[in-house]
Design a protein around this motif. Structure first.
Motif, short mmCIF file in Angstrom:
data_model
loop_
_atom_site.label_atom_id
_atom_site.label_comp_id
_atom_site.label_asym_id
_atom_site.label_seq_id
_atom_site.Cartn_x
_atom_site.Cartn_y
_atom_site.Cartn_z
N ALA A 171 -6.54 31.68 19.16
CA ALA A 171 -5.91 30.64 19.98
C ALA A 171 -6.97 29.74 20.61
CB ALA A 171 -5.07 31.28 21.07
N ARG A 172 -6.55 28.49 20.93
CA ARG A 172 -7.45 27.55 21.59
C ARG A 172 -6.88 27.11 22.92
NH1 ARG A 172 -9.17 22.95 17.23
NH2 ARG A 172 -10.34 24.27 15.77
N THR A 173 -7.79 26.92 23.86
CA THR A 173 -7.48 26.32 25.14
C THR A 173 -7.61 24.80 25.03
OG1 THR A 173 -9.78 26.38 25.83
CG2 THR A 173 -8.43 28.33 26.34
N PRO A 174 -7.07 24.04 26.00
CA PRO A 174 -7.32 22.59 26.00
C PRO A 174 -8.81 22.25 26.05
CG PRO A 174 -5.54 23.11 27.50
CD PRO A 174 -6.11 24.43 27.04
N PHE A 175 -9.59 23.04 26.75
CA PHE A 175 -11.04 22.82 26.79
C PHE A 175 -11.61 22.83 25.38
CE2 PHE A 175 -15.36 24.62 26.93
CZ PHE A 175 -15.99 23.70 27.75
N GLU A 176 -11.21 23.80 24.59
CA GLU A 176 -11.71 23.89 23.21
C GLU A 176 -11.17 22.75 22.35
OE1 GLU A 176 -11.82 28.31 21.84
OE2 GLU A 176 -10.48 28.20 23.58
N GLU A 177 -9.92 22.36 22.59
CA GLU A 177 -9.35 21.26 21.81
C GLU A 177 -10.10 19.96 22.08
OE1 GLU A 177 -7.59 21.72 19.40
OE2 GLU A 177 -5.89 23.04 19.71
N HIS A 178 -10.55 19.79 23.32
CA HIS A 178 -11.33 18.58 23.63
C HIS A 178 -12.70 18.61 22.95
CE1 HIS A 178 -8.97 16.07 26.34
NE2 HIS A 178 -8.48 17.16 26.88
N LEU A 179 -13.26 19.79 22.77
CA LEU A 179 -14.51 19.89 22.00
C LEU A 179 -14.26 19.46 20.56
CD1 LEU A 179 -16.06 23.31 23.15
CD2 LEU A 179 -16.38 21.06 24.16
N ALA A 180 -13.20 20.02 19.96
CA ALA A 180 -12.89 19.72 18.56
C ALA A 180 -12.53 18.25 18.37
CB ALA A 180 -11.74 20.61 18.09
N GLU A 181 -11.80 17.69 19.33
CA GLU A 181 -11.40 16.28 19.25
C GLU A 181 -12.60 15.36 19.46
OE1 GLU A 181 -9.06 13.44 22.18
OE2 GLU A 181 -7.74 15.04 21.46
N GLY A 182 -13.41 15.69 20.48
CA GLY A 182 -14.57 14.86 20.79
C GLY A 182 -15.55 14.77 19.63
N ALA A 183 -15.64 15.84 18.85
CA ALA A 183 -16.56 15.84 17.71
C ALA A 183 -16.18 14.79 16.68
CB ALA A 183 -16.57 17.23 17.05
N LYS A 184 -14.92 14.35 16.70
CA LYS A 184 -14.44 13.41 15.69
C LYS A 184 -14.60 11.95 16.09
CE LYS A 184 -11.05 16.70 13.82
NZ LYS A 184 -11.66 16.81 12.49
N TYR A 185 -14.83 11.66 17.40
CA TYR A 185 -15.01 10.24 17.75
C TYR A 185 -16.04 10.01 18.85
CZ TYR A 185 -11.67 11.29 21.57
OH TYR A 185 -11.03 11.84 22.65
N ALA A 186 -16.51 11.05 19.53
CA ALA A 186 -17.50 10.86 20.59
C ALA A 186 -18.85 11.42 20.19
CB ALA A 186 -17.01 11.52 21.88
N CYS A 187 -19.15 11.32 18.90
CA CYS A 187 -20.38 11.86 18.33
C CYS A 187 -21.36 10.72 18.06
CB CYS A 187 -20.05 12.60 17.04
SG CYS A 187 -21.41 13.48 16.31
N ASP A 188 -22.60 10.83 18.52
CA ASP A 188 -23.55 9.74 18.29
C ASP A 188 -24.25 9.90 16.94
OD1 ASP A 188 -25.66 11.56 18.57
OD2 ASP A 188 -26.07 11.01 20.66
N SER A 189 -25.20 9.02 16.66
CA SER A 189 -25.85 9.01 15.35
C SER A 189 -26.72 10.25 15.10
CB SER A 189 -26.71 7.75 15.19
OG SER A 189 -27.68 7.69 16.22
N SER A 190 -27.04 11.00 16.15
CA SER A 190 -27.81 12.23 15.99
C SER A 190 -26.91 13.46 15.92
CB SER A 190 -28.82 12.39 17.13
OG SER A 190 -28.14 12.64 18.36
N GLU A 191 -25.59 13.21 15.77
CA GLU A 191 -24.59 14.28 15.70
C GLU A 191 -24.50 15.07 17.00
OE1 GLU A 191 -22.63 14.33 13.10
OE2 GLU A 191 -23.82 12.74 12.17
N THR A 192 -24.77 14.41 18.12
CA THR A 192 -24.62 15.02 19.43
C THR A 192 -23.33 14.53 20.08
OG1 THR A 192 -27.01 15.22 19.76
CG2 THR A 192 -25.64 15.29 21.74
N VAL A 193 -22.55 15.45 20.61
CA VAL A 193 -21.28 15.13 21.25
C VAL A 193 -21.43 15.40 22.75
CG1 VAL A 193 -18.81 15.59 21.36
CG2 VAL A 193 -20.03 15.81 19.18
#
Length: 508
Positions: A171-193
Protein backbone atom coordinates in the motif's frame (compact mmCIF):
# COMPACT_ATOMS: atom_id res chain seq x y z
CA UNK A 1 -2.98 46.54 27.20
CA UNK A 2 0.31 44.66 27.32
CA UNK A 3 2.64 44.34 30.30
CA UNK A 4 6.41 44.02 30.01
CA UNK A 5 5.94 40.28 30.56
CA UNK A 6 3.51 40.17 27.60
CA UNK A 7 5.96 42.06 25.39
CA UNK A 8 8.71 39.62 26.30
CA UNK A 9 6.45 36.69 25.35
CA UNK A 10 5.70 38.35 22.00
CA UNK A 11 9.42 38.89 21.30
CA UNK A 12 10.28 35.32 22.27
CA UNK A 13 7.81 34.06 19.66
CA UNK A 14 9.68 36.00 16.97
CA UNK A 15 6.77 38.38 16.47
CA UNK A 16 6.58 42.15 16.89
CA UNK A 17 4.35 44.27 19.08
CA UNK A 18 3.02 46.38 16.20
CA UNK A 19 1.98 43.19 14.35
CA UNK A 20 0.02 41.97 17.38
CA UNK A 21 -1.62 45.39 17.83
CA UNK A 22 -2.64 45.33 14.15
CA UNK A 23 -4.21 41.91 14.67
CA UNK A 24 -6.25 43.24 17.60
CA UNK A 25 -7.42 46.15 15.44
CA UNK A 26 -8.50 43.62 12.82
CA UNK A 27 -10.69 41.93 15.43
CA UNK A 28 -12.31 45.27 16.26
CA UNK A 29 -13.00 46.47 12.73
CA UNK A 30 -13.27 43.12 10.97
CA UNK A 31 -12.04 42.32 7.48
CA UNK A 32 -13.76 43.85 4.45
CA UNK A 33 -15.37 41.59 1.86
CA UNK A 34 -13.62 41.39 -1.48
CA UNK A 35 -15.77 42.99 -4.21
CA UNK A 36 -16.09 40.63 -7.18
CA UNK A 37 -17.07 41.96 -10.60
CA UNK A 38 -17.88 38.66 -12.33
CA UNK A 39 -16.90 35.01 -12.36
CA UNK A 40 -14.00 34.09 -14.60
CA UNK A 41 -14.96 31.70 -17.38
CA UNK A 42 -13.38 30.05 -20.42
CA UNK A 43 -12.05 32.73 -22.80
CA UNK A 44 -12.94 35.36 -20.22
CA UNK A 45 -10.09 34.91 -17.79
CA UNK A 46 -9.68 31.14 -18.07
CA UNK A 47 -7.50 29.64 -20.81
CA UNK A 48 -8.66 26.37 -22.37
CA UNK A 49 -5.79 24.50 -24.01
CA UNK A 50 -6.42 22.76 -27.32
CA UNK A 51 -4.69 19.37 -27.76
CA UNK A 52 -2.12 21.12 -29.94
CA UNK A 53 -1.41 23.84 -27.37
CA UNK A 54 -1.29 21.26 -24.59
CA UNK A 55 1.46 19.40 -26.46
CA UNK A 56 3.35 22.67 -27.16
CA UNK A 57 3.30 23.77 -23.53
CA UNK A 58 4.46 20.34 -22.32
CA UNK A 59 7.29 20.43 -24.88
CA UNK A 60 8.32 23.93 -23.78
CA UNK A 61 8.52 22.85 -20.15
CA UNK A 62 10.52 19.72 -21.00
CA UNK A 63 12.86 21.83 -23.12
CA UNK A 64 13.46 24.33 -20.32
CA UNK A 65 14.11 21.57 -17.78
CA UNK A 66 16.63 19.99 -20.15
CA UNK A 67 18.19 23.45 -20.42
CA UNK A 68 18.75 23.65 -16.71
CA UNK A 69 15.80 25.26 -14.91
CA UNK A 70 15.24 23.85 -11.43
CA UNK A 71 11.71 22.76 -10.48
CA UNK A 72 10.46 22.05 -6.97
CA UNK A 73 7.22 20.64 -5.62
CA UNK A 74 5.64 22.23 -2.52
CA UNK A 75 3.10 20.15 -0.58
CA UNK A 76 1.19 21.56 2.43
CA UNK A 77 0.89 18.45 4.62
CA UNK A 78 0.47 19.71 8.18
CA UNK A 79 -3.24 19.01 8.57
CA UNK A 80 -4.41 16.19 10.84
CA UNK A 81 -6.70 13.55 9.36
CA UNK A 82 -9.24 13.77 12.18
CA UNK A 83 -11.82 15.56 9.99
CA UNK A 84 -11.71 12.61 7.59
CA UNK A 85 -13.23 10.49 10.34
CA UNK A 86 -15.86 12.84 11.79
CA UNK A 87 -18.73 10.44 11.02
CA UNK A 88 -16.80 7.45 12.37
CA UNK A 89 -16.02 9.28 15.63
CA UNK A 90 -19.74 10.02 15.96
CA UNK A 91 -20.54 6.38 15.28
CA UNK A 92 -17.97 5.19 17.82
CA UNK A 93 -19.53 7.39 20.49
CA UNK A 94 -22.99 6.09 19.59
CA UNK A 95 -21.80 2.48 19.93
CA UNK A 96 -21.32 3.06 23.67
CA UNK A 97 -25.04 3.63 24.25
CA UNK A 98 -26.79 2.08 21.25
CA UNK A 99 -26.72 -1.30 19.53
CA UNK A 100 -24.41 -1.72 16.58
CA UNK A 101 -27.35 -2.50 14.29
CA UNK A 102 -29.15 0.72 15.19
CA UNK A 103 -26.04 2.88 14.82
CA UNK A 104 -25.29 1.37 11.41
CA UNK A 105 -28.87 1.88 10.24
CA UNK A 106 -28.82 5.56 11.26
CA UNK A 107 -25.27 6.53 10.24
CA UNK A 108 -24.90 5.98 6.50
CA UNK A 109 -21.20 6.84 6.58
CA UNK A 110 -20.45 4.19 9.18
CA UNK A 111 -22.51 1.72 7.16
CA UNK A 112 -20.61 2.54 3.95
CA UNK A 113 -17.27 2.27 5.75
CA UNK A 114 -18.07 -1.17 7.21
CA UNK A 115 -19.51 -2.52 3.97
CA UNK A 116 -16.48 -1.37 1.98
CA UNK A 117 -13.86 -2.18 4.61
CA UNK A 118 -12.09 -4.92 2.64
CA UNK A 119 -11.44 -2.45 -0.20
CA UNK A 120 -9.43 0.00 1.90
CA UNK A 121 -5.64 -0.08 1.59
CA UNK A 122 -5.37 -0.26 5.39
CA UNK A 123 -7.82 -3.17 5.78
CA UNK A 124 -5.17 -5.86 6.38
CA UNK A 125 -3.36 -3.72 8.95
CA UNK A 126 -6.63 -3.06 10.77
CA UNK A 127 -7.64 -6.71 10.90
CA UNK A 128 -4.16 -7.68 12.12
CA UNK A 129 -4.29 -5.06 14.90
CA UNK A 130 -7.66 -6.31 16.12
CA UNK A 131 -6.61 -9.96 16.04
CA UNK A 132 -3.26 -9.23 17.72
CA UNK A 133 -5.21 -7.79 20.64
CA UNK A 134 -7.41 -10.87 20.82
CA UNK A 135 -10.49 -8.72 20.19
CA UNK A 136 -13.60 -9.54 18.19
CA UNK A 137 -13.96 -8.43 14.57
CA UNK A 138 -17.21 -6.61 15.32
CA UNK A 139 -18.37 -3.23 14.05
CA UNK A 140 -17.28 -1.34 17.16
CA UNK A 141 -13.73 -2.66 17.01
CA UNK A 142 -13.49 -2.09 13.25
CA UNK A 143 -14.07 1.59 13.95
CA UNK A 144 -12.26 1.93 17.27
CA UNK A 145 -9.07 0.16 16.21
CA UNK A 146 -8.88 2.33 13.11
CA UNK A 147 -9.16 5.59 15.04
CA UNK A 148 -7.49 5.00 18.40
CA UNK A 149 -4.02 4.10 19.58
CA UNK A 150 -5.35 0.65 20.42
CA UNK A 151 -4.87 0.02 16.71
CA UNK A 152 -3.83 2.16 13.73
CA UNK A 153 -4.40 5.53 15.47
CA UNK A 154 -5.57 7.10 12.20
CA UNK A 155 -7.73 9.56 14.13
CA UNK A 156 -4.67 11.49 15.28
CA UNK A 157 -2.26 10.96 12.39
CA UNK A 158 -1.77 13.37 9.45
CA UNK A 159 -3.35 12.51 6.10
CA UNK A 160 0.05 12.13 4.51
CA UNK A 161 0.86 9.04 6.60
CA UNK A 162 -2.39 7.09 6.07
CA UNK A 163 -2.51 4.22 3.61
CA UNK A 164 -4.59 5.42 0.64
CA UNK A 165 -3.96 3.10 -2.30
CA UNK A 166 -3.33 -0.62 -2.78
CA UNK A 167 -0.74 -2.07 -5.17
CA UNK A 168 0.42 -5.62 -5.76
CA UNK A 169 3.65 -4.72 -3.96
CA UNK A 170 1.85 -3.18 -0.97
CA UNK A 171 0.00 0.00 0.00
CA UNK A 172 1.00 3.64 -0.51
CA UNK A 173 0.44 6.72 1.58
CA UNK A 174 -0.21 10.15 0.01
CA UNK A 175 3.38 11.02 0.96
CA UNK A 176 4.62 8.17 -1.22
CA UNK A 177 2.22 9.05 -4.03
CA UNK A 178 3.67 12.57 -4.10
CA UNK A 179 7.15 11.08 -4.47
CA UNK A 180 6.00 8.92 -7.38
CA UNK A 181 4.10 11.81 -8.98
CA UNK A 182 6.88 14.35 -8.46
CA UNK A 183 9.34 12.07 -10.23
CA UNK A 184 7.28 12.47 -13.40
CA UNK A 185 7.26 16.29 -13.64
CA UNK A 186 9.39 17.87 -10.89
CA UNK A 187 12.64 16.20 -11.95
CA UNK A 188 15.56 18.36 -13.12
CA UNK A 189 18.15 17.57 -15.79
CA UNK A 190 20.31 15.70 -13.25
CA UNK A 191 17.37 13.39 -12.39
CA UNK A 192 16.98 15.02 -8.97
CA UNK A 193 13.46 15.48 -7.61
CA UNK A 194 13.06 18.21 -5.02
CA UNK A 195 9.91 18.10 -2.89
CA UNK A 196 9.22 20.21 0.17
CA UNK A 197 6.54 19.20 2.68
CA UNK A 198 5.20 21.53 5.37
CA UNK A 199 4.33 19.42 8.41
CA UNK A 200 3.25 19.97 11.99
CA UNK A 201 5.92 19.58 14.71
CA UNK A 202 4.36 16.48 16.25
CA UNK A 203 4.29 14.65 12.92
CA UNK A 204 7.65 15.49 11.34
CA UNK A 205 9.36 12.51 12.93
CA UNK A 206 6.75 10.19 11.38
CA UNK A 207 7.29 11.67 7.92
CA UNK A 208 11.06 11.40 8.25
CA UNK A 209 10.79 7.79 9.39
CA UNK A 210 8.64 6.89 6.40
CA UNK A 211 11.04 8.69 4.05
CA UNK A 212 13.98 6.74 5.43
CA UNK A 213 12.02 3.52 4.98
CA UNK A 214 10.96 4.03 1.34
CA UNK A 215 13.41 6.50 -0.24
CA UNK A 216 15.88 3.98 -1.61
CA UNK A 217 13.11 1.75 -2.95
CA UNK A 218 11.45 4.56 -4.92
CA UNK A 219 14.75 5.96 -6.17
CA UNK A 220 15.62 2.56 -7.62
CA UNK A 221 12.11 2.03 -8.99
CA UNK A 222 11.82 5.47 -10.60
CA UNK A 223 15.42 6.08 -11.60
CA UNK A 224 15.74 9.39 -9.73
CA UNK A 225 17.37 10.89 -6.66
CA UNK A 226 15.01 12.47 -4.12
CA UNK A 227 15.91 15.67 -2.29
CA UNK A 228 13.12 15.83 0.30
CA UNK A 229 12.91 18.63 2.86
CA UNK A 230 10.46 19.55 5.60
CA UNK A 231 9.48 22.72 7.40
CA UNK A 232 6.96 23.70 10.02
CA UNK A 233 4.66 26.67 10.20
CA UNK A 234 6.64 29.39 11.96
CA UNK A 235 5.48 30.32 15.49
CA UNK A 236 6.04 33.99 14.58
CA UNK A 237 3.13 33.72 12.12
CA UNK A 238 0.67 32.65 14.85
CA UNK A 239 -1.98 35.25 15.58
CA UNK A 240 -3.18 36.43 18.96
CA UNK A 241 -6.59 35.31 20.22
CA UNK A 242 -9.02 37.69 21.90
CA UNK A 243 -12.13 37.33 24.04
CA UNK A 244 -15.55 38.46 22.84
CA UNK A 245 -14.77 42.00 24.01
CA UNK A 246 -11.66 42.04 21.78
CA UNK A 247 -9.30 41.98 24.76
CA UNK A 248 -6.30 39.61 24.61
CA UNK A 249 -7.34 36.09 25.61
CA UNK A 250 -5.21 34.71 28.41
CA UNK A 251 -4.30 31.20 29.45
CA UNK A 252 -4.87 30.10 33.08
CA UNK A 253 -1.28 31.14 33.88
CA UNK A 254 -1.94 34.65 32.57
CA UNK A 255 0.08 34.27 29.38
CA UNK A 256 -1.26 35.40 26.01
CA UNK A 257 -2.86 32.80 23.75
CA UNK A 258 -1.54 32.59 20.18
CA UNK A 259 -3.03 30.28 17.55
CA UNK A 260 -1.80 28.96 14.18
CA UNK A 261 -2.93 31.38 11.48
CA UNK A 262 -4.08 28.96 8.76
CA UNK A 263 -2.36 27.94 5.54
CA UNK A 264 -1.77 31.57 4.59
CA UNK A 265 1.12 31.53 7.06
CA UNK A 266 2.89 29.10 4.71
CA UNK A 267 3.85 32.02 2.45
CA UNK A 268 6.78 32.34 4.87
CA UNK A 269 7.81 28.73 4.20
CA UNK A 270 7.39 29.19 0.46
CA UNK A 271 9.47 32.34 0.65
CA UNK A 272 12.41 30.37 2.07
CA UNK A 273 12.66 28.04 -0.93
CA UNK A 274 14.93 28.50 -3.92
CA UNK A 275 13.69 27.15 -7.27
CA UNK A 276 12.87 28.42 -10.75
CA UNK A 277 9.48 26.71 -10.90
CA UNK A 278 7.42 25.71 -7.86
CA UNK A 279 4.46 23.34 -8.17
CA UNK A 280 1.90 23.51 -5.35
CA UNK A 281 -0.58 20.73 -4.62
CA UNK A 282 -2.39 19.55 -1.48
CA UNK A 283 -1.32 16.34 0.27
CA UNK A 284 -4.64 14.50 -0.21
CA UNK A 285 -5.08 15.16 -3.95
CA UNK A 286 -3.37 12.04 -5.29
CA UNK A 287 -4.32 9.04 -7.43
CA UNK A 288 -2.78 5.61 -8.11
CA UNK A 289 -0.20 5.25 -10.88
CA UNK A 290 -2.77 4.06 -13.44
CA UNK A 291 -4.45 7.49 -13.35
CA UNK A 292 -1.44 9.80 -12.98
CA UNK A 293 -0.83 10.66 -16.64
CA UNK A 294 -3.50 13.38 -16.90
CA UNK A 295 -2.10 15.05 -13.80
CA UNK A 296 1.46 14.85 -15.14
CA UNK A 297 0.47 16.25 -18.55
CA UNK A 298 -1.41 19.19 -17.11
CA UNK A 299 1.21 19.98 -14.48
CA UNK A 300 3.79 20.26 -17.25
CA UNK A 301 1.36 22.23 -19.42
CA UNK A 302 0.65 24.74 -16.63
CA UNK A 303 4.40 25.18 -16.24
CA UNK A 304 4.71 25.63 -20.00
CA UNK A 305 2.05 28.36 -19.97
CA UNK A 306 3.92 30.07 -17.15
CA UNK A 307 7.27 29.88 -18.96
CA UNK A 308 5.80 31.19 -22.22
CA UNK A 309 4.48 34.33 -20.54
CA UNK A 310 7.47 34.67 -18.24
CA UNK A 311 9.71 35.06 -21.29
CA UNK A 312 7.73 38.14 -22.32
CA UNK A 313 7.65 39.48 -18.76
CA UNK A 314 11.42 39.20 -18.47
CA UNK A 315 11.86 41.32 -21.62
CA UNK A 316 9.53 43.97 -20.22
CA UNK A 317 11.19 43.87 -16.78
CA UNK A 318 14.63 44.43 -18.28
CA UNK A 319 13.52 47.37 -20.41
CA UNK A 320 11.49 49.06 -17.68
CA UNK A 321 14.08 48.46 -14.95
CA UNK A 322 17.21 49.41 -16.88
CA UNK A 323 16.10 52.30 -19.07
CA UNK A 324 15.08 55.81 -18.12
CA UNK A 325 11.42 56.57 -18.92
CA UNK A 326 12.50 59.18 -21.47
CA UNK A 327 14.34 56.50 -23.46
CA UNK A 328 11.26 54.28 -23.74
CA UNK A 329 9.10 54.68 -26.82
CA UNK A 330 5.37 55.25 -26.39
CA UNK A 331 4.76 52.27 -28.64
CA UNK A 332 6.67 50.01 -26.26
CA UNK A 333 4.73 51.27 -23.27
CA UNK A 334 1.48 50.68 -25.17
CA UNK A 335 2.64 47.13 -25.92
CA UNK A 336 3.30 46.42 -22.23
CA UNK A 337 -0.05 47.95 -21.25
CA UNK A 338 -1.80 45.75 -23.80
CA UNK A 339 0.00 42.66 -22.43
CA UNK A 340 -1.09 43.50 -18.91
CA UNK A 341 -4.71 44.09 -19.87
CA UNK A 342 -5.29 41.37 -22.43
CA UNK A 343 -2.90 38.61 -21.35
CA UNK A 344 -2.38 39.04 -17.61
CA UNK A 345 -5.93 40.41 -17.21
CA UNK A 346 -5.02 43.44 -15.09
CA UNK A 347 -7.47 46.19 -16.00
CA UNK A 348 -7.63 49.69 -14.54
CA UNK A 349 -11.21 50.74 -13.86
CA UNK A 350 -10.41 54.03 -15.59
CA UNK A 351 -7.56 55.54 -17.63
CA UNK A 352 -6.16 57.31 -14.59
CA UNK A 353 -2.76 55.60 -14.99
CA UNK A 354 -2.40 56.56 -18.63
CA UNK A 355 -2.72 60.35 -18.55
CA UNK A 356 1.02 61.00 -18.38
CA UNK A 357 3.90 58.97 -19.77
CA UNK A 358 5.73 59.04 -16.44
CA UNK A 359 2.66 57.76 -14.57
CA UNK A 360 2.18 55.00 -17.11
CA UNK A 361 5.84 53.99 -16.83
CA UNK A 362 5.69 53.63 -13.03
CA UNK A 363 2.39 51.75 -13.19
CA UNK A 364 3.69 49.28 -15.77
CA UNK A 365 7.01 48.83 -13.98
CA UNK A 366 5.25 47.95 -10.74
CA UNK A 367 2.91 45.44 -12.39
CA UNK A 368 5.51 43.51 -14.40
CA UNK A 369 7.90 43.21 -11.45
CA UNK A 370 5.85 40.70 -9.49
CA UNK A 371 5.82 36.93 -8.94
CA UNK A 372 3.87 34.97 -11.55
CA UNK A 373 1.51 32.06 -10.99
CA UNK A 374 -0.63 29.87 -13.21
CA UNK A 375 -3.59 28.29 -11.44
CA UNK A 376 -5.42 25.24 -12.75
CA UNK A 377 -9.21 25.57 -12.54
CA UNK A 378 -11.71 22.70 -12.66
CA UNK A 379 -15.28 22.90 -13.92
CA UNK A 380 -17.64 23.34 -10.99
CA UNK A 381 -19.34 20.06 -10.09
CA UNK A 382 -20.50 21.02 -6.62
CA UNK A 383 -17.21 20.64 -4.73
CA UNK A 384 -16.64 23.14 -1.88
CA UNK A 385 -13.85 25.68 -2.10
CA UNK A 386 -12.85 28.97 -3.63
CA UNK A 387 -13.14 29.91 -7.25
CA UNK A 388 -11.77 32.14 -10.03
CA UNK A 389 -13.21 35.65 -10.19
CA UNK A 390 -12.52 39.10 -11.53
CA UNK A 391 -12.07 41.08 -8.31
CA UNK A 392 -11.51 44.68 -7.35
CA UNK A 393 -8.07 45.43 -5.90
CA UNK A 394 -7.17 48.16 -3.45
CA UNK A 395 -5.16 50.05 -6.08
CA UNK A 396 -8.19 50.54 -8.32
CA UNK A 397 -7.46 47.71 -10.75
CA UNK A 398 -9.56 44.66 -11.50
CA UNK A 399 -7.68 41.39 -11.89
CA UNK A 400 -8.03 37.64 -11.61
CA UNK A 401 -8.16 36.38 -8.04
CA UNK A 402 -8.87 33.10 -6.29
CA UNK A 403 -11.71 34.04 -3.95
CA UNK A 404 -13.05 31.97 -1.04
CA UNK A 405 -16.77 32.00 -0.31
CA UNK A 406 -16.06 33.60 3.09
CA UNK A 407 -14.60 36.64 1.27
CA UNK A 408 -17.86 37.35 -0.59
CA UNK A 409 -20.47 39.55 1.10
CA UNK A 410 -23.30 37.20 2.22
CA UNK A 411 -25.64 40.18 2.57
CA UNK A 412 -25.29 41.29 -1.05
CA UNK A 413 -27.75 39.70 -3.46
CA UNK A 414 -25.67 40.93 -6.39
CA UNK A 415 -22.39 39.52 -5.04
CA UNK A 416 -23.99 36.18 -4.15
CA UNK A 417 -25.55 35.99 -7.60
CA UNK A 418 -22.12 36.40 -9.22
CA UNK A 419 -20.72 33.70 -6.93
CA UNK A 420 -23.50 31.25 -7.80
CA UNK A 421 -22.86 31.70 -11.51
CA UNK A 422 -19.24 30.57 -11.23
CA UNK A 423 -18.43 27.85 -13.75
CA UNK A 424 -15.13 26.74 -12.17
CA UNK A 425 -13.54 26.26 -8.76
CA UNK A 426 -10.04 26.19 -7.30
CA UNK A 427 -8.57 22.69 -6.87
CA UNK A 428 -5.25 24.06 -5.50
CA UNK A 429 -3.20 23.26 -8.59
CA UNK A 430 -0.60 26.00 -8.94
CA UNK A 431 2.69 26.58 -10.71
CA UNK A 432 4.70 29.55 -9.49
CA UNK A 433 7.69 31.59 -10.65
CA UNK A 434 9.28 33.53 -7.82
CA UNK A 435 12.32 35.11 -9.49
CA UNK A 436 12.82 38.15 -11.72
CA UNK A 437 14.71 38.44 -15.02
CA UNK A 438 18.03 38.56 -13.17
CA UNK A 439 17.30 35.35 -11.29
CA UNK A 440 16.75 37.28 -8.05
CA UNK A 441 14.08 35.96 -5.69
CA UNK A 442 11.10 38.13 -4.85
CA UNK A 443 10.27 38.66 -1.19
CA UNK A 444 6.84 37.02 -1.36
CA UNK A 445 5.72 38.67 1.86
CA UNK A 446 5.50 41.99 -0.03
CA UNK A 447 2.79 40.74 -2.40
CA UNK A 448 0.06 39.77 0.07
CA UNK A 449 -3.20 41.56 0.81
CA UNK A 450 -3.43 41.85 4.61
CA UNK A 451 -7.07 42.92 4.28
CA UNK A 452 -8.19 39.42 3.28
CA UNK A 453 -7.90 37.65 6.63
CA UNK A 454 -10.65 35.71 8.36
CA UNK A 455 -12.10 35.77 11.90
CA UNK A 456 -13.78 32.77 13.52
CA UNK A 457 -15.22 31.96 16.94
CA UNK A 458 -13.66 29.16 18.99
CA UNK A 459 -13.47 28.10 22.63
CA UNK A 460 -10.71 27.11 25.05
CA UNK A 461 -11.00 25.89 28.62
CA UNK A 462 -14.74 26.46 28.40
CA UNK A 463 -14.33 30.13 27.42
CA UNK A 464 -15.37 31.67 24.11
CA UNK A 465 -12.69 33.36 22.02
CA UNK A 466 -12.11 34.84 18.60
CA UNK A 467 -9.33 33.57 16.34
CA UNK A 468 -7.78 35.20 13.29
CA UNK A 469 -6.38 33.56 10.18
CA UNK A 470 -3.93 35.22 7.84
CA UNK A 471 -4.87 35.68 4.17
CA UNK A 472 -5.06 32.22 2.57
CA UNK A 473 -2.02 30.95 0.69
CA UNK A 474 -3.62 30.95 -2.77
CA UNK A 475 -5.95 33.92 -2.31
CA UNK A 476 -4.88 36.79 -0.04
CA UNK A 477 -1.27 35.68 0.37
CA UNK A 478 -0.84 35.76 -3.43
CA UNK A 479 -3.25 38.59 -4.11
CA UNK A 480 -0.64 40.86 -5.67
CA UNK A 481 0.93 38.27 -7.96
CA UNK A 482 0.48 38.24 -11.72
CA UNK A 483 -2.09 35.51 -12.28
CA UNK A 484 -3.26 33.29 -15.12
CA UNK A 485 -6.04 30.70 -14.95
CA UNK A 486 -6.03 27.53 -17.06
CA UNK A 487 -8.82 24.97 -17.24
CA UNK A 488 -7.69 21.51 -16.12
CA UNK A 489 -9.74 18.30 -16.40
CA UNK A 490 -11.72 17.12 -13.39
CA UNK A 491 -9.79 13.85 -13.35
CA UNK A 492 -6.79 15.81 -12.04
CA UNK A 493 -8.76 16.66 -8.87
CA UNK A 494 -9.31 13.73 -6.53
CA UNK A 495 -9.13 14.96 -2.92
CA UNK A 496 -9.88 12.77 0.06
CA UNK A 497 -12.03 14.72 2.49
CA UNK A 498 -13.70 11.74 4.21
CA UNK A 499 -12.49 8.17 4.65
CA UNK A 500 -15.23 6.94 2.32
CA UNK A 501 -13.79 9.02 -0.51
CA UNK A 502 -11.18 6.26 -0.68
CA UNK A 503 -13.95 3.97 -1.93
CA UNK A 504 -14.34 6.07 -5.08
CA UNK A 505 -13.24 4.31 -8.26
CA UNK A 506 -10.26 6.64 -8.73
CA UNK A 507 -8.76 5.59 -5.39
CA UNK A 508 -9.24 1.83 -5.68
Amino acid sequence: MFSEKDKKQIRQRGSELHTVLTQIENFKKGFPYLPIREAASVDKGIIRLTPENLAKRIALYDEKVAGGIKPLKFVPASGAASRMFKALFEGLEAFTTTSEEEVISKNKDVKQYLEGLDKFAFAKDLKAAIEADGAELNATNKVEYLLSDKGLDYGSKPKGLLKFHSYETGARTPFEEHLAEGAKYACDSSETVKIHFTVSPEHQEGFEALLNEVKEKYEEELGVTFDITFSQQKPATDTIAVDLANEPFRNPDGSLLFRPAGHGALIENLNDLNADIIFIKNIDNVVPDRLKQATVDYKKALAGVLLKHQQKLFIYQKELNEKHPVALQSGFLAEVANFLENTLNIKPESNQYYTEKDELYHYLKEKVNRPLRVCGMVRNEGEPGGGPFWAMNQDGTVSLQVVESSQIDPGSVQQQSIAKNATHFNPVDLVCAVKNYKGEKYDLRKYTDPETGFISQKSKDGKELKAQELPGLWNGAMSNWNTLFVEVPVETFNPVKTVNDLLREQHL
